[in-house]
Design a protein around this motif. Structure first.
Motif, PDB file in Angstrom:
ATOM      1  N   LYS A  20       0.876  -1.185   0.000  1.00  0.00           N
ATOM      2  CA  LYS A  20       0.000   0.000   0.000  1.00  0.00           C
ATOM      3  C   LYS A  20       0.908   1.229   0.000  1.00  0.00           C
ATOM      4  N   GLU A  77      -6.316   5.809   5.793  1.00  0.00           N
ATOM      5  CA  GLU A  77      -7.333   5.378   6.756  1.00  0.00           C
ATOM      6  C   GLU A  77      -8.277   4.323   6.165  1.00  0.00           C
ATOM      7  N   THR A 115       6.303   1.949   7.417  1.00  0.00           N
ATOM      8  CA  THR A 115       7.221   3.080   7.483  1.00  0.00           C
ATOM      9  C   THR A 115       6.383   4.344   7.406  1.00  0.00           C
ATOM     10  N   LEU A 161       9.907   4.534  11.979  1.00  0.00           N
ATOM     11  CA  LEU A 161       9.181   5.787  12.203  1.00  0.00           C
ATOM     12  C   LEU A 161      10.113   6.998  12.074  1.00  0.00           C
ATOM     13  N   LEU A 216      17.017   7.188  16.014  1.00  0.00           N
ATOM     14  CA  LEU A 216      17.160   6.516  14.715  1.00  0.00           C
ATOM     15  C   LEU A 216      18.628   6.460  14.296  1.00  0.00           C
ATOM     16  N   PHE A 237      19.127  -1.279   9.465  1.00  0.00           N
ATOM     17  CA  PHE A 237      18.608   0.065   9.737  1.00  0.00           C
ATOM     18  C   PHE A 237      17.303  -0.037  10.506  1.00  0.00           C
TER      19      PHE A 237
HETATM   20  P1  NAD Z   1       2.096   8.657   7.505  1.00  0.00           P
HETATM   21  O1  NAD Z   1       2.233   7.859   8.751  1.00  0.00           O
HETATM   22  O2  NAD Z   1       1.079   9.726   7.448  1.00  0.00           O
HETATM   23  O3  NAD Z   1       1.792   7.703   6.245  1.00  0.00           O
HETATM   24  C1  NAD Z   1       2.587   6.584   5.956  1.00  0.00           C
HETATM   25  C2  NAD Z   1       1.726   5.552   5.266  1.00  0.00           C
HETATM   26  O4  NAD Z   1       0.718   5.116   6.176  1.00  0.00           O
HETATM   27  C3  NAD Z   1       1.011   6.048   4.010  1.00  0.00           C
HETATM   28  O5  NAD Z   1       0.996   5.021   3.046  1.00  0.00           O
HETATM   29  C4  NAD Z   1      -0.397   6.301   4.522  1.00  0.00           C
HETATM   30  O6  NAD Z   1      -1.377   6.184   3.512  1.00  0.00           O
HETATM   31  C5  NAD Z   1      -0.551   5.184   5.534  1.00  0.00           C
HETATM   32  N1  NAD Z   1      -1.584   5.421   6.553  1.00  0.00           N
HETATM   33  C6  NAD Z   1      -2.102   6.611   6.972  1.00  0.00           C
HETATM   34  N2  NAD Z   1      -3.060   6.401   7.905  1.00  0.00           N
HETATM   35  C7  NAD Z   1      -3.131   5.060   8.083  1.00  0.00           C
HETATM   36  C8  NAD Z   1      -3.908   4.230   8.939  1.00  0.00           C
HETATM   37  N3  NAD Z   1      -4.808   4.724   9.789  1.00  0.00           N
HETATM   38  N4  NAD Z   1      -3.681   2.890   8.890  1.00  0.00           N
HETATM   39  C9  NAD Z   1      -2.760   2.369   8.064  1.00  0.00           C
HETATM   40  N5  NAD Z   1      -2.021   3.103   7.215  1.00  0.00           N
HETATM   41  C10 NAD Z   1      -2.197   4.433   7.237  1.00  0.00           C
HETATM   42  O7  NAD Z   1       3.556   9.202   7.254  1.00  0.00           O
HETATM   43  P2  NAD Z   1       4.020  10.203   6.141  1.00  0.00           P
HETATM   44  O8  NAD Z   1       3.622  11.572   6.521  1.00  0.00           O
HETATM   45  O9  NAD Z   1       3.616   9.669   4.818  1.00  0.00           O
HETATM   46  O10 NAD Z   1       5.614  10.027   6.273  1.00  0.00           O
HETATM   47  C11 NAD Z   1       6.368  10.809   7.090  1.00  0.00           C
HETATM   48  C12 NAD Z   1       6.791  10.053   8.321  1.00  0.00           C
HETATM   49  O11 NAD Z   1       7.420   8.830   7.957  1.00  0.00           O
HETATM   50  C13 NAD Z   1       7.826  10.814   9.106  1.00  0.00           C
HETATM   51  O12 NAD Z   1       7.539  10.747  10.473  1.00  0.00           O
HETATM   52  C14 NAD Z   1       9.118  10.069   8.798  1.00  0.00           C
HETATM   53  O13 NAD Z   1      10.114  10.223   9.769  1.00  0.00           O
HETATM   54  C15 NAD Z   1       8.644   8.677   8.652  1.00  0.00           C
HETATM   55  N6  NAD Z   1       9.590   7.863   7.871  1.00  0.00           N
HETATM   56  C16 NAD Z   1      10.346   6.927   8.523  1.00  0.00           C
HETATM   57  C17 NAD Z   1      11.285   6.177   7.821  1.00  0.00           C
HETATM   58  C18 NAD Z   1      12.144   5.147   8.521  1.00  0.00           C
HETATM   59  O14 NAD Z   1      12.711   4.303   7.843  1.00  0.00           O
HETATM   60  N7  NAD Z   1      12.282   5.179   9.833  1.00  0.00           N
HETATM   61  C19 NAD Z   1      11.433   6.370   6.448  1.00  0.00           C
HETATM   62  C20 NAD Z   1      10.646   7.322   5.826  1.00  0.00           C
HETATM   63  C21 NAD Z   1       9.710   8.064   6.556  1.00  0.00           C
END
Ligand code: NAD
Length: 484
Positions: free
Chosen positions: A180, A214, A232, A256, A414, A453
């Protein structure tokens, strides 16, 4: 910038080898962050589509995909890596349009995707169990087996890299995947899936359902037919995903956010450090989980580091992805609003320097100029919270103990780095810093697909990349044979 390099219909989902509309035909608009212009539509996948995708993945496990040997799986992934390399320019153009990242950064992501396929292609038949010395009359050994159907929920900031590291490793271990991608940027996920078909991945081994988090994301996280979830994204959604998976007692990998520090001691080689100090903060406009958003500097060199970083900041230019400048736009108007909200709360702080906006940057693009803030108290919200934009704070310290306390003083853990010429200090800090990766006299080590990682604290748990990911995408079975 149009999507003329895309060779598939962006509004389809892929289930069991068939490209089709989402159930009910729903669509979501797609925007180019560099201009704010609409550039098409993607499918709005639903819970019914997730049901179908999970069933397709289950079917693949009992079909051709499940019957493949590890070597055959490795060959498919290696071929896939080759196909990605052949399409690097197309993938970079597509990602630059979809995510807004400067072309050279998008290209690096496409090359990394190929590298993940090569690495996991080569590793697929090298994951071994052990034999365990045991009681007389027994032979005991372990088998590493795939979880089954794995769910992969991916954010918009590095789609190709994150798909490579999670889907690549899951397929290498013989899982069947439901992916997804993020609603803001899912085009390279679809393109990757079409290359996987071309590489000979059997239908159903990889299913892709774009859609709202969502709706499609939540349906995937809580689906009773899923055996492992790799998520992620943000902390808030990560904890929802973990709670949903817990209902099915399913393991979860959470990658995260972060507030990663670089700690610069007085004996650091500043010329070597400078490019890392700045680039790690502004790469992908700061929308990087492992962005280095905190620069801790020993007070005796504070002015020197601040003015050297400020000089680099003043030379940074922000503009559209196609112009391939230092910094592109943020992903969306909403992300821009969040970052500007943080900056609005920085009135009490000293702005050491900002970058500048290119004259030709389209008005509708989501641009924020990089900001370098100096002398920031470690308990200020800009020094503690993940901003996810091109903003770095410089925090002074006086002693090693204080540096460690500040570095470890956020909810995240991280990545961290240490700049010092003292070997003893390097070793002490490597142990003391709370992070999944610690870099000594560098930051990021070039991204290394081979390097495990993941985070501690609110940065998440579980490890991706390297061989560690293969262990995460498998479960261990112990076999004890009694033969007398
Ligand atoms: P997000 O959590 O809003 O979305 C991530 C994914 O989750 C998207 O595909 C989104 O559609 C999905 N999602 C949203 N609501 C959901 C729900 N209720 N249930 C299941 N899935 C749902 O994050 P974002 O804004 O897209 O990304 C930014 C965040 O991601 C930042 O906090 C960043 O640090 C983190 N990130 C972490 C890593 C890592 O490897 N640690 C890598 C990249 C990004």
């Amino acid at each position: 910038m149009a999507l003329d390099r895309l060779w598939i219909d962006p509004a389809k989902i892929l289930i069991a080898g068939t490209w089709r509309d989402a159930e009910g035909g729903g669509r979501l608009p797609l925007e180019n962050p560099s201009t704010g212009d609409g550039i098409g539509e993607i499918a709005a996948g639903t819970a019914a589509d997730i049901d179908a995708a999970v069933a397709a993945a289950r079917g693949a496990l009992s079909g051709d995909w499940g019957r493949m040997t590890a070597t055959e799986r490795g060959r498919v992934l290696t071929r896939l890596g080759q196909l990605v390399l052949e399409r690097v320019d197309d993938l970079a153009q597509i990602e630059a349009t979809d995510v807004g990242k400067p072309l050279k950064q998008a290209r690096a992501d496409a090359v990394a995707l190929a590298r993940y396929c090569e690495f996991y292609g080569g590793a697929a038949d090298k994951v071994m169990g052990e034999t365990i010395p045991y009681l007389d009359g027994y032979t005991v050994y372990t088998l590493r087996e795939p979880h089954g159907v794995t769910g992969h929920i991916v954010p918009w900031n590095y789609p190709m890299q994150i798909i490579g590291r999670s889907v690549g490793a899951a397929l290498a271990m013989g899982n069947a995947c439901v992916l997804k991608p993020a609603e803001e940027a899912c085009l390279t996920a679809l393109a990757f899936a079409s290359l996987a078909e071309e590489a000979g991945l059997p239908p159903g081994a990889l299913n892709v359902v774009p859609g709202l988090g969502e709706e499609a994301g939540a349906a995937l996280a809580g689906h009773p037919g899923i055996n492992h979830v790799s998520f992620t994204g943000s902390v808030g959604v990560g904890s929802l995903v973990q709670a949903a998976a817990a209902k099915n007692v399913v393991p979860v990998t959470l990658e995260l956010g972060g507030k990663s520090p670089q700690v610069v001691f007085a004996d650091a080689d500043l010329d070597a450090a400078l490019p890392f100090l700045v680039n790690a903060g502004i790469q992908n406009a700061g929308q990087t989980c492992s962005a280095s958003s905190r620069i801790l500097v020993e007070r005796s060199r504070l002015d020197e580091v601040t003015s050297a970083m400020a000089a680099r900041y003043r030379a940074l230019t922000v503009g559209p992805a196609t112009a391939d400048l230092d910094v592109g736009p943020l992903i969306s108007a909403r992300q821009k609003e969040i970052v500007e909200g943080f900056l609005a709360r920085s009135d009490d702080l000293e702005t050491a320097a900002t970058g500048s906006l290119a004259g030709n940057a389209p008005e509708g693009g989501h641009y924020v100029c990089p900001h370098l803030l100096a002398n920031v108290p470690p308990d200020h919200s800009l020094a503690r919270d993940e901003i996810f934009g091109p903003v770095q704070v410089i925090i002074p310290f006086d002693t090693e103990e204080e540096a460690i306390a500040i570095a470890n003083g956020t909810d995240y853990g991280l990545v961290a780095s240490v700049w010092s010429e003292s070997g003893a200090r390097q070793m002490r800090l490597a142990k003391a810093l709370r992070a999944g990766q610690v870099f000594i006299n560098n930051y990021g080590a070039g991204g290394g697909v081979e390097l495990p990682f993941g985070g501690t604290g609110k940065s998440g748990h579980g490890r991706e990349k390297g061989f560690e990911a293969l262990y995460g995408f498998s479960s261990l079975k112990t076999v004890a044979a009694r033969h007398g």
